[in-house]
Write an enzyme that holds these catalytic residues in place. Sequence first.
Site, PDB file in Angstrom:
ATOM      1  N   CYS A 183       0.818  -1.223   0.000  1.00  0.00           N
ATOM      2  CA  CYS A 183       0.000   0.000   0.000  1.00  0.00           C
ATOM      3  C   CYS A 183       0.850   1.272   0.000  1.00  0.00           C
ATOM      4  CB  CYS A 183      -0.981  -0.023   1.171  1.00  0.00           C
ATOM      5  SG  CYS A 183      -0.243   0.164   2.819  1.00  0.00           S
ATOM      6  N   HIS A 209      -2.588   1.439   6.809  1.00  0.00           N
ATOM      7  CA  HIS A 209      -2.952   1.299   5.393  1.00  0.00           C
ATOM      8  C   HIS A 209      -3.151   2.681   4.785  1.00  0.00           C
ATOM      9  CE1 HIS A 209      -4.252  -1.050   1.947  1.00  0.00           C
ATOM     10  NE2 HIS A 209      -5.187  -0.139   1.737  1.00  0.00           N
ATOM     11  N   HIS A 250      -5.913   1.843  -4.240  1.00  0.00           N
ATOM     12  CA  HIS A 250      -4.988   1.321  -3.227  1.00  0.00           C
ATOM     13  C   HIS A 250      -4.571  -0.091  -3.594  1.00  0.00           C
ATOM     14  CE1 HIS A 250      -7.949  -1.108  -0.494  1.00  0.00           C
ATOM     15  NE2 HIS A 250      -8.468  -0.998  -1.704  1.00  0.00           N
TER      16      HIS A 250
END
Length: 347
Positions: free
Chosen positions: A262, A310, A322
């Site tokens: 990520c 994240h 993402h």
Amino acid sequence: MGAHRRPRQRATGGGRARTAATITLAGAATATGLGGGTGHADPQPTAAQVRAKVDKLYQEAEVATEKYNGAKEKADAAEQRLEDLRDEAARKEDRLNSAREALGSVAAAQYRSGGLDPALQLALSSDPDRYLDGAAFAERAGSRQQAEVGRVRKELREIEQLRGAARVEVSSLKSRRAELKRHRETVTGKLESARRLLSRLTTEERADVGDRASRSAPGPRESLSASAQAPNSRAAAAVAYAYQKLGSPYVWGATGPNAFDCSGLTQAAYRAAGVSLPRTTYAQIDAGRRVPRSELLPGDLVFFYSGISHVGIYVGNGQMIHAPNPSAPVRVAPVDEMPFAGATRVV
């Protein structure tokens, strides 16, 4: 009396034996019942339960991944510092050799003229410490000799300081590498547990784990629209890069160009736009100006979970791009699919 008691005792003993046998049999039956309960396989978890557990494992793995990324960044920096120290020490050793050669030339001239100054004898000694201890002899040398001896002294001192700093960096590097190993083992362990759980599902159920909350790939019009709404050209370039990478696989620790985790995706997107971002989510959230969720613009970084583990790139209309986890590639997804933790406008 004794004759009558003996049978009675046997009868009583037999009663106790029968009672004990009854208890034993009852206990055995109970144990068998319990054993039979534990002997059977646990109820197979439902697909929903497996998905929930896999999601939790992926989230835990991502926390460990970001710790790994941070430790790797520090290890790389320590390794670079060590390399720089070694290069500088090598340059200084070259200068030291030049200074000693200059002293050697003076010594040869003095020897030919019939004498060798004691200071030069010490300077040219194979034992530099002895030379430094005998610095008082340098006071009797001529001005040129004093300058050369001073240069040797300075280079020796600086080289020793560099060696000391290098020893510190070696120790730091060992510690960082041990930390890397721990985080790597945590990540791989979590991902292997998730893989084993997923193997219990049917092909359709496994596909559902990866496809949840995703939607069809956006067309060029959506990409252009998101870039046009970005606050500046660099944010627009980062958004355009993220759109280009849709479908790329998630690989923990990867920063592109063909696979990402990520924070690796966000770092690569802004690197393509000419902006240097830190490696980890924990650092990226502080790499710009915080913005409230209500004011998000394309190019803003959006962060999730209380541990800031994240990150994605906002592309407008409540959507982000993402790199989710190993079960799904880089994709467009709703910002509200995970617990929102904050947002940052990088440029």
